[in-house]
Design a protein around this motif. Structure first.
Motif, PDB file in Angstrom:
ATOM      1  N   MET A   1       0.838  -1.188   0.000  1.00  0.00           N
ATOM      2  CA  MET A   1       0.000   0.000   0.000  1.00  0.00           C
ATOM      3  C   MET A   1       0.875   1.241   0.000  1.00  0.00           C
ATOM      4  N   ALA A   2       0.278   2.361  -0.403  1.00  0.00           N
ATOM      5  CA  ALA A   2       1.015   3.611  -0.480  1.00  0.00           C
ATOM      6  C   ALA A   2       1.174   4.239   0.899  1.00  0.00           C
ATOM      7  N   ILE A   3       2.216   5.018   1.044  1.00  0.00           N
ATOM      8  CA  ILE A   3       2.450   5.764   2.281  1.00  0.00           C
ATOM      9  C   ILE A   3       1.389   6.851   2.369  1.00  0.00           C
ATOM     10  N   PRO A   4       0.678   6.974   3.507  1.00  0.00           N
ATOM     11  CA  PRO A   4      -0.351   8.008   3.623  1.00  0.00           C
ATOM     12  C   PRO A   4       0.251   9.404   3.447  1.00  0.00           C
ATOM     13  N   GLU A   5      -0.428  10.208   2.666  1.00  0.00           N
ATOM     14  CA  GLU A   5       0.020  11.576   2.423  1.00  0.00           C
ATOM     15  C   GLU A   5      -0.270  12.466   3.627  1.00  0.00           C
ATOM     16  N   THR A   6       0.536  13.482   3.789  1.00  0.00           N
ATOM     17  CA  THR A   6       0.266  14.480   4.818  1.00  0.00           C
ATOM     18  C   THR A   6      -1.084  15.120   4.514  1.00  0.00           C
ATOM     19  N   GLY A   7      -1.927  15.219   5.519  1.00  0.00           N
ATOM     20  CA  GLY A   7      -3.268  15.770   5.360  1.00  0.00           C
ATOM     21  C   GLY A   7      -4.336  14.721   5.126  1.00  0.00           C
ATOM     22  N   SER A   8      -3.925  13.478   4.881  1.00  0.00           N
ATOM     23  CA  SER A   8      -4.898  12.405   4.670  1.00  0.00           C
ATOM     24  C   SER A   8      -5.209  11.716   5.999  1.00  0.00           C
ATOM     25  N   ALA A   9      -6.320  10.975   6.008  1.00  0.00           N
ATOM     26  CA  ALA A   9      -6.704  10.236   7.211  1.00  0.00           C
ATOM     27  C   ALA A   9      -5.672   9.156   7.502  1.00  0.00           C
ATOM     28  N   ALA A  10      -5.276   9.069   8.761  1.00  0.00           N
ATOM     29  CA  ALA A  10      -4.340   8.025   9.176  1.00  0.00           C
ATOM     30  C   ALA A  10      -5.060   6.681   9.152  1.00  0.00           C
ATOM     31  N   PRO A  11      -4.427   5.647   8.606  1.00  0.00           N
ATOM     32  CA  PRO A  11      -5.055   4.325   8.647  1.00  0.00           C
ATOM     33  C   PRO A  11      -5.315   3.897  10.096  1.00  0.00           C
ATOM     34  N   GLY A  12      -6.538   3.515  10.370  1.00  0.00           N
ATOM     35  CA  GLY A  12      -6.887   3.084  11.711  1.00  0.00           C
ATOM     36  C   GLY A  12      -6.387   1.679  11.990  1.00  0.00           C
ATOM     37  N   PHE A  13      -6.191   1.393  13.260  1.00  0.00           N
ATOM     38  CA  PHE A  13      -5.743   0.052  13.644  1.00  0.00           C
ATOM     39  C   PHE A  13      -5.936  -0.161  15.137  1.00  0.00           C
ATOM     40  N   THR A  14      -5.921  -1.419  15.508  1.00  0.00           N
ATOM     41  CA  THR A  14      -5.842  -1.851  16.902  1.00  0.00           C
ATOM     42  C   THR A  14      -4.803  -2.947  16.953  1.00  0.00           C
ATOM     43  N   LEU A  15      -3.830  -2.796  17.844  1.00  0.00           N
ATOM     44  CA  LEU A  15      -2.762  -3.775  17.984  1.00  0.00           C
ATOM     45  C   LEU A  15      -2.539  -4.121  19.449  1.00  0.00           C
ATOM     46  N   PRO A  16      -2.062  -5.348  19.701  1.00  0.00           N
ATOM     47  CA  PRO A  16      -1.645  -5.662  21.059  1.00  0.00           C
ATOM     48  C   PRO A  16      -0.338  -4.936  21.373  1.00  0.00           C
TER      49      PRO A  16
ATOM     50  N   VAL B   1      -0.473  -3.421   9.855  1.00  0.00           N
ATOM     51  CA  VAL B   1      -0.361  -1.974  10.062  1.00  0.00           C
ATOM     52  C   VAL B   1       0.867  -1.439   9.329  1.00  0.00           C
ATOM     53  N   ILE B   2       1.950  -2.207   9.365  1.00  0.00           N
ATOM     54  CA  ILE B   2       3.155  -1.819   8.632  1.00  0.00           C
ATOM     55  C   ILE B   2       2.829  -1.647   7.145  1.00  0.00           C
ATOM     56  N   ARG B   3       2.049  -2.556   6.598  1.00  0.00           N
ATOM     57  CA  ARG B   3       1.641  -2.438   5.189  1.00  0.00           C
ATOM     58  C   ARG B   3       0.670  -1.280   4.984  1.00  0.00           C
ATOM     59  N   ALA B   4      -0.276  -1.091   5.924  1.00  0.00           N
ATOM     60  CA  ALA B   4      -1.259  -0.009   5.788  1.00  0.00           C
ATOM     61  C   ALA B   4      -0.584   1.365   5.740  1.00  0.00           C
ATOM     62  N   TYR B   5       0.558   1.482   6.400  1.00  0.00           N
ATOM     63  CA  TYR B   5       1.298   2.748   6.390  1.00  0.00           C
ATOM     64  C   TYR B   5       2.341   2.805   5.285  1.00  0.00           C
ATOM     65  N   GLY B   6       2.382   1.770   4.448  1.00  0.00           N
ATOM     66  CA  GLY B   6       3.251   1.783   3.283  1.00  0.00           C
ATOM     67  C   GLY B   6       4.732   1.685   3.588  1.00  0.00           C
ATOM     68  N   VAL B   7       5.094   1.163   4.766  1.00  0.00           N
ATOM     69  CA  VAL B   7       6.507   1.119   5.139  1.00  0.00           C
ATOM     70  C   VAL B   7       7.084  -0.303   5.104  1.00  0.00           C
ATOM     71  N   HIS B   8       6.310  -1.264   4.583  1.00  0.00           N
ATOM     72  CA  HIS B   8       6.789  -2.636   4.443  1.00  0.00           C
ATOM     73  C   HIS B   8       7.772  -2.723   3.278  1.00  0.00           C
ATOM     74  N   VAL B   9       8.865  -3.432   3.498  1.00  0.00           N
ATOM     75  CA  VAL B   9       9.838  -3.685   2.439  1.00  0.00           C
ATOM     76  C   VAL B   9       9.986  -5.197   2.314  1.00  0.00           C
ATOM     77  N   PRO B  10       9.501  -5.784   1.211  1.00  0.00           N
ATOM     78  CA  PRO B  10       9.586  -7.239   1.057  1.00  0.00           C
ATOM     79  C   PRO B  10      11.020  -7.735   1.245  1.00  0.00           C
ATOM     80  N   GLY B  11      11.145  -8.767   2.057  1.00  0.00           N
ATOM     81  CA  GLY B  11      12.445  -9.365   2.297  1.00  0.00           C
ATOM     82  C   GLY B  11      13.287  -8.675   3.356  1.00  0.00           C
ATOM     83  N   LEU B  12      12.952  -7.430   3.684  1.00  0.00           N
ATOM     84  CA  LEU B  12      13.739  -6.677   4.659  1.00  0.00           C
ATOM     85  C   LEU B  12      12.956  -6.329   5.916  1.00  0.00           C
ATOM     86  N   GLY B  13      11.647  -6.344   5.835  1.00  0.00           N
ATOM     87  CA  GLY B  13      10.842  -5.976   7.003  1.00  0.00           C
ATOM     88  C   GLY B  13      10.154  -4.643   6.808  1.00  0.00           C
TER      89      GLY B  13
END
Length: 159
Positions: free
Chosen positions: A1-16, A106-118
């Motif tokens: 997924m794409a990195i959320p743009e400044t001014g856009s709604a933050a992807p919601g989440f619930t995590l332990p 959540v890492i993917r929802a914020y667009g910061v996932h890097v395949p193979g690296l984390g």
């Protein structure tokens, strides 16, 4: 997924997550929706107890009182489990919640996932309105924004 743009709604989440206070670990669910009305700093970091992650989160710990004085909360997010987070929090004397995104949703929802690296070391400041107000997404894993830079961004939100 794409990195959320400044001014856009933050992807919601619930995590332990967990926090260690006065030597006691407390587990809880952390929901971004529950924090509407105050700034939230999301610090995505690749791994517990690694040298750069320790330096990054310890620098934020040093400024934690300033963040709190501005009404902001700080959450660290990585793919490790809560037991790993506990050891890291204890060893580094971290007193803010560390959230576990084992599945990487959540890492993917914020667009910061890097395949193979984390994930890319990244920081998002979410405004009291639930919008992304500032972001720093690292291209290389060794750099992170200083706590003072993040504090300046929060100050602009609460003025």
């Amino acid at each position: 997924m794409a990195i959320p743009e400044t001014g856009s709604a933050a992807p919601g989440f619930t995590l332990p997550g967990m926090i260690v206070r006065d030597g006691v670990r407390t587990d809880a669910e952390y929901s971004l929706a529950a924090e509407v009305g105050r700034p939230v700093v999301l610090a995505f970091y690749p791994g517990d107890a690694t040298p750069v992650c320790t330096a990054q989160l310890c620098s934020y710990q040093q400024e934690l009182d300033d963040f709190r004085d501005l009404g902001a909360v700080v959450w660290g997010i990585s793919p490790q489990g809560l037991d790993s987070h506990e050891g890291f929090a204890r060893d580094a004397s971290l007193a803010f919640p560390l959230l576990s995104d084992v599945g990487g949703d959540v890492i993917r929802a914020y667009g910061v996932h890097v395949p193979g690296l984390g994930l890319r070391r990244s920081v998002f400041v979410i405004g009291p309105d639930g919008l992304v107000r500032w972001r720093h997404v690292g291209l290389v894993g060794l750099r992170f924004p200083r706590a003072e830079v993040i504090r300046d961004q929060i100050e602009q939100l609460v003025e």
